[in-house]
Design a protein around this motif. Structure first.
Motif, mmCIF file in Angstrom:
data_model
loop_
_atom_site.group_PDB
_atom_site.id
_atom_site.type_symbol
_atom_site.label_atom_id
_atom_site.label_comp_id
_atom_site.label_asym_id
_atom_site.label_seq_id
_atom_site.Cartn_x
_atom_site.Cartn_y
_atom_site.Cartn_z
ATOM 1 N N MET A 1 0.857 -1.207 0.000
ATOM 2 C CA MET A 1 0.000 0.000 0.000
ATOM 3 C C MET A 1 0.887 1.250 0.000
ATOM 4 O O MET A 1 1.837 1.325 0.766
ATOM 5 C CB MET A 1 -0.884 -0.044 1.251
ATOM 6 N N GLU A 2 0.571 2.196 -0.871
ATOM 7 C CA GLU A 2 1.413 3.389 -1.034
ATOM 8 C C GLU A 2 0.711 4.628 -0.485
ATOM 9 O O GLU A 2 -0.518 4.716 -0.522
ATOM 10 C CB GLU A 2 1.652 3.643 -2.522
ATOM 11 N N LYS A 3 1.533 5.614 -0.067
ATOM 12 C CA LYS A 3 0.989 6.907 0.351
ATOM 13 C C LYS A 3 0.503 7.658 -0.887
ATOM 14 O O LYS A 3 1.194 7.721 -1.889
ATOM 15 C CB LYS A 3 2.081 7.756 0.993
ATOM 16 N N ARG A 4 -0.687 8.228 -0.822
ATOM 17 C CA ARG A 4 -1.173 9.135 -1.875
ATOM 18 C C ARG A 4 -1.201 10.553 -1.294
ATOM 19 O O ARG A 4 -0.329 10.891 -0.536
ATOM 20 C CB ARG A 4 -2.547 8.681 -2.384
ATOM 21 N N GLU A 5 -2.247 11.368 -1.593
ATOM 22 C CA GLU A 5 -2.218 12.772 -1.119
ATOM 23 C C GLU A 5 -2.260 12.858 0.408
ATOM 24 O O GLU A 5 -2.887 12.036 1.068
ATOM 25 C CB GLU A 5 -3.416 13.608 -1.589
ATOM 26 N N LEU A 6 -1.623 13.938 0.868
ATOM 27 C CA LEU A 6 -1.683 14.252 2.303
ATOM 28 C C LEU A 6 -3.101 14.702 2.621
ATOM 29 O O LEU A 6 -3.634 15.605 1.979
ATOM 30 C CB LEU A 6 -0.686 15.367 2.621
ATOM 31 N N LEU A 7 -3.700 14.045 3.611
ATOM 32 C CA LEU A 7 -5.080 14.382 3.973
ATOM 33 C C LEU A 7 -5.095 15.386 5.117
ATOM 34 O O LEU A 7 -5.928 16.290 5.181
ATOM 35 C CB LEU A 7 -5.787 13.084 4.393
ATOM 36 N N TYR A 8 -4.133 15.234 6.036
ATOM 37 C CA TYR A 8 -4.167 16.026 7.260
ATOM 38 C C TYR A 8 -2.794 15.975 7.912
ATOM 39 O O TYR A 8 -2.131 14.941 7.895
ATOM 40 C CB TYR A 8 -5.219 15.392 8.194
ATOM 41 N N GLU A 9 -2.360 17.105 8.438
ATOM 42 C CA GLU A 9 -1.111 17.091 9.211
ATOM 43 C C GLU A 9 -1.384 17.603 10.604
ATOM 44 O O GLU A 9 -1.840 18.737 10.804
ATOM 45 C CB GLU A 9 -0.028 17.949 8.528
ATOM 46 N N GLY A 10 -1.124 16.762 11.602
ATOM 47 C CA GLY A 10 -1.293 17.165 12.991
ATOM 48 C C GLY A 10 0.067 17.459 13.604
ATOM 49 O O GLY A 10 1.076 17.539 12.905
ATOM 50 N N ALA A 12 1.799 15.604 15.683
ATOM 51 C CA ALA A 12 2.697 14.448 15.807
ATOM 52 C C ALA A 12 2.604 13.461 14.652
ATOM 53 O O ALA A 12 3.417 12.538 14.567
ATOM 54 C CB ALA A 12 2.407 13.711 17.124
ATOM 55 N N LYS A 13 1.591 13.653 13.782
ATOM 56 C CA LYS A 13 1.426 12.687 12.689
ATOM 57 C C LYS A 13 0.913 13.353 11.418
ATOM 58 O O LYS A 13 0.253 14.380 11.482
ATOM 59 C CB LYS A 13 0.439 11.584 13.109
ATOM 60 N N LYS A 14 1.244 12.708 10.291
ATOM 61 C CA LYS A 14 0.623 13.096 9.025
ATOM 62 C C LYS A 14 -0.254 11.936 8.586
ATOM 63 O O LYS A 14 0.131 10.776 8.781
ATOM 64 C CB LYS A 14 1.690 13.317 7.955
ATOM 65 N N LEU A 15 -1.390 12.245 7.981
ATOM 66 C CA LEU A 15 -2.283 11.195 7.483
ATOM 67 C C LEU A 15 -2.387 11.296 5.971
ATOM 68 O O LEU A 15 -2.671 12.380 5.435
ATOM 69 C CB LEU A 15 -3.684 11.369 8.071
ATOM 70 N N TYR A 16 -2.135 10.187 5.307
ATOM 71 C CA TYR A 16 -2.186 10.154 3.848
ATOM 72 C C TYR A 16 -3.318 9.253 3.374
ATOM 73 O O TYR A 16 -3.599 8.221 3.998
ATOM 74 C CB TYR A 16 -0.880 9.586 3.278
ATOM 75 N N ALA A 26 -0.761 6.487 8.408
ATOM 76 C CA ALA A 26 -0.351 7.454 9.433
ATOM 77 C C ALA A 26 1.164 7.441 9.516
ATOM 78 O O ALA A 26 1.770 6.382 9.682
ATOM 79 C CB ALA A 26 -0.965 7.077 10.785
ATOM 80 N N GLU A 27 1.754 8.636 9.364
ATOM 81 C CA GLU A 27 3.208 8.757 9.458
ATOM 82 C C GLU A 27 3.536 9.484 10.764
ATOM 83 O O GLU A 27 3.087 10.613 10.979
ATOM 84 C CB GLU A 27 3.726 9.563 8.263
ATOM 85 N N PHE A 28 4.286 8.819 11.624
ATOM 86 C CA PHE A 28 4.636 9.385 12.932
ATOM 87 C C PHE A 28 5.818 10.345 12.760
ATOM 88 O O PHE A 28 6.862 9.951 12.237
ATOM 89 C CB PHE A 28 5.008 8.264 13.913
ATOM 90 N N LYS A 29 5.650 11.574 13.221
ATOM 91 C CA LYS A 29 6.680 12.599 13.029
ATOM 92 C C LYS A 29 7.666 12.641 14.210
ATOM 93 O O LYS A 29 7.344 12.180 15.312
ATOM 94 C CB LYS A 29 6.020 13.981 12.901
ATOM 95 N N ASP A 30 8.808 13.255 13.957
ATOM 96 C CA ASP A 30 9.807 13.414 15.025
ATOM 97 C C ASP A 30 9.548 14.663 15.871
ATOM 98 O O ASP A 30 10.219 14.884 16.874
ATOM 99 C CB ASP A 30 11.216 13.505 14.415
#
Ligand code: 5GP
Length: 238
Positions: A1-10, A12-16, A26-30
């Motif tokens: 499964m691949e990341k497509r468009e960014l849906l939301y950036e919080g 601590a996380k980005k959601l694609y 969900a991509e966990f940020k530093d």
């Protein structure tokens, strides 16, 4: 499964989006934030540590019958998750008084609570996530019914029992934590977001050392070493 468009950036996380409309990545940020993002920082590798810790805990909870949004772990800091509508209520469960509870009510820091306390906070950055009661939640349409609020409290308590007992075996005191829930397309309530040292307080049982985000909030430092210690203690047994 691949990341497509960014849906939301919080914070601590980005959601694609993904190719499947029911699944997100969900991509966990530093990044680290505290005090309603007045304090900001970054710790390389923190996102990957939280992704690993959270995945272990979500899988443990799944085994114990709690439904979660987690579908798969895709990479170091990526979770494949079910798409849900987040219920904008932060469910905080506390076993020991510290943090905002001691500041608000004057309870001495470190006092064990006679029962696990469940609190609701309105998830709203502009208002700085205020404490609310059940009637506020209904007034603001944050939940559908009193029964739904009771279900959130029941889930919070059940998760607390599972996690508290689990961490006790790892010589960790689960002081308090924050949960978020969402609803899938069929209306099921799923545990969402993350459970990590960013959203929980862990004190070492022997030394009382803080092994969580309070190290950042209080400027103690050593975030990465502390989070690695949490991961080390919970590794290999779920
Ligand atoms: P307090 O209300 O004492 O600041 O926080 C209680 C618990 O909930 C702590 O474990 C804290 O980490 C967690 N918590 C409360 N609000 C948030 C939030 O907005 N984000 C995160 N990651 N954790 C939170």
């Amino acid at each position: 499964m691949e990341k497509r468009e960014l849906l939301y950036e919080g914070k601590a996380k980005k959601l694609y989006k993904t190719d499947d409309e029911n699944l997100l990545i969900a991509e966990f940020k530093d990044d680290l934030t505290a005090f309603n993002a007045l304090k900001k920082g970054k710790e390389e590798g923190k996102g990957a540590l939280n992704a690993k810790i959270s995945a272990k805990l979500f899988r443990l909870l799944e085994k114990e019958g709690i439904k979660t949004h987690l579908v798969d772990v895709l990479g170091d800091n990526l979770h494949l998750v079910k798409k849900v509508d987040i219920i904008p209520i932060e469910v905080v469960v506390r076993n020991i008084a510290t943090g905002s509870l001691t500041r608000r009510l004057g309870i001495k820091d470190g006092t064990p609570l006679p029962f696990s306390l469940v609190e609701f906070y309105y998830k709203n950055d502009e208002l700085q996530d205020p404490l609310i009661n059940d009637e506020h939640a209904l007034l603001l349409n944050l939940a559908e019914s009193e029964a739904e609020l009771e279900e959130l409290k029941r889930l919070g308590r059940e998760i607390n029992v599972i996690l508290k007992n689990y961490f006790a075996k790892k010589d960790l005191r689960l002081v308090d934590f924050k949960l978020e829930f969402g609803k899938d397309s069929e209306g099921n309530i799923l545990l969402s977001d993350e459970i990590s040292p960013d959203s929980c307080r862990f004190w070492d049982m022997k030394t009382n050392e803080k092994l969580d985000k309070d190290r950042f909030r209080e400027g103690i430092g050593g975030i990465k070493v502390a989070y690695e210690e949490i991961l080390r203690r919970i590794s290999g047994d779920i």
